[in-house]
Design a protein around this motif. Structure first.
Motif, short mmCIF file in Angstrom:
data_model
loop_
_atom_site.label_atom_id
_atom_site.label_comp_id
_atom_site.label_asym_id
_atom_site.label_seq_id
_atom_site.Cartn_x
_atom_site.Cartn_y
_atom_site.Cartn_z
N MET A 266 -3.26 0.64 65.97
CA MET A 266 -3.69 2.03 65.90
C MET A 266 -3.39 2.61 64.52
O MET A 266 -4.19 3.37 64.00
N LEU A 267 -2.24 2.24 63.97
CA LEU A 267 -1.87 2.79 62.66
C LEU A 267 -2.87 2.34 61.60
O LEU A 267 -3.31 3.14 60.76
N ALA B 4 -7.37 3.73 57.95
CA ALA B 4 -8.75 3.52 57.52
C ALA B 4 -9.57 4.79 57.72
O ALA B 4 -10.33 5.19 56.83
N ARG B 5 -9.42 5.44 58.86
CA ARG B 5 -10.19 6.66 59.13
C ARG B 5 -9.71 7.83 58.28
O ARG B 5 -10.44 8.81 58.12
N ALA C 88 -8.78 -0.56 51.66
CA ALA C 88 -8.10 -1.74 52.22
C ALA C 88 -6.87 -2.08 51.38
O ALA C 88 -5.81 -2.43 51.91
N GLY C 89 -6.97 -1.95 50.07
CA GLY C 89 -5.83 -2.22 49.19
C GLY C 89 -4.70 -1.24 49.41
O GLY C 89 -3.52 -1.63 49.44
N GLU C 90 -5.03 0.03 49.55
CA GLU C 90 -4.00 1.04 49.81
C GLU C 90 -3.34 0.80 51.16
O GLU C 90 -2.11 0.90 51.29
N ILE D 85 -11.18 -6.89 70.18
CA ILE D 85 -11.94 -7.97 69.53
C ILE D 85 -12.39 -7.52 68.15
O ILE D 85 -12.25 -8.27 67.16
N ASP D 86 -12.92 -6.31 68.06
CA ASP D 86 -13.38 -5.80 66.76
C ASP D 86 -12.24 -5.76 65.75
O ASP D 86 -12.44 -6.09 64.57
N TRP D 87 -11.06 -5.34 66.18
CA TRP D 87 -9.91 -5.32 65.27
C TRP D 87 -9.57 -6.73 64.79
O TRP D 87 -9.26 -6.94 63.62
#
Length: 191
Positions: free
Chosen positions: A1-2, A7-8, A13-15, A155-157
């Motif tokens: 969740m975190l 992301a939201r 992605a790097g951060e 699954i998506d995660w």
């Protein structure tokens, strides 16, 4: 969740990779947060409510902020256990599904009163103070019926994290509602 929250919230992605995730037991999460051992702690349900009641911390998000109402977990039985103990498996799942549905359709104060009564009658010197925080089963569907969409989130995660290839796992292959008392196709007479 975190990771989803980050992301939201616009982190690249790097951060997001700069955030160090540390596995700690849920019951130690509040203490780790208050002692400054972590900057954020994933607290859910009663643990979150008790911590917020004590003050000095704030909630960033809850999983339903990200995904709406959904069931985030499930009971799991091994295929071999089900095969070797079909009747026991059916009775267990039917009982759990009926208990979930009862708690879903009964006023929360009545459910809390039942919990209090059960704990008192067991005479095990149990701490019942957390019962006042009970709000719901946390199960989104009637009687705990599982849906593809609830499994697909996970699954998506795993695909996003590179642990699965797209299409490698089909949600409907990972669960069954066959023993659920409220399964589709079960007639009211059979209940």
């Amino acid at each position: 969740m975190l990771r989803e929250y980050l992301a939201r919230s616009g982190l690249s992605a790097g951060e997001a990779r700069q955030v160090t995730l540390v596995a700690i037991p849920p019951v130690s999460g509040e203490q780790a947060l208050r002692q400054g051992q972590v900057e954020v702690s994933a607290l859910g349900g009663v643990l979150r409510d008790k911590a917020l009641e004590r003050g000095g911390i704030r909630s960033l998000f809850v999983d339903t902020d990200l995904f709406g109402q959904f069931t985030g977990g499930a009971y799991v039985l091994r295929d071999k256990f089900i095969k070797d103990n079909t009747n026991a498996s059916r009775k267990l799942v039917e009982g759990i599904s009926r208990a979930i549905e009862w708690a879903q359709t009964t006023p929360p104060e009545e459910v809390r009163a039942r919990f209090d009564k059960i704990i008192a009658e067991r005479k095990r010197n149990e701490d019942a103070s957390s019962i006042k925080y009970w709000k719901s089963t946390g199960v989104a569907s009637k009687g705990g019926l599982i849906s593809d969409s609830e499994i697909q989130v996970w699954i998506d995660w795993l695909v996003k994290d590179g642990l699965f290839k797209p299409g490698q796992v089909k949600a409907s292959d990972t669960y069954t509602n066959a023993f659920n008392y409220f399964r589709p196709g079960k007639t009211a007479e059979a209940r």
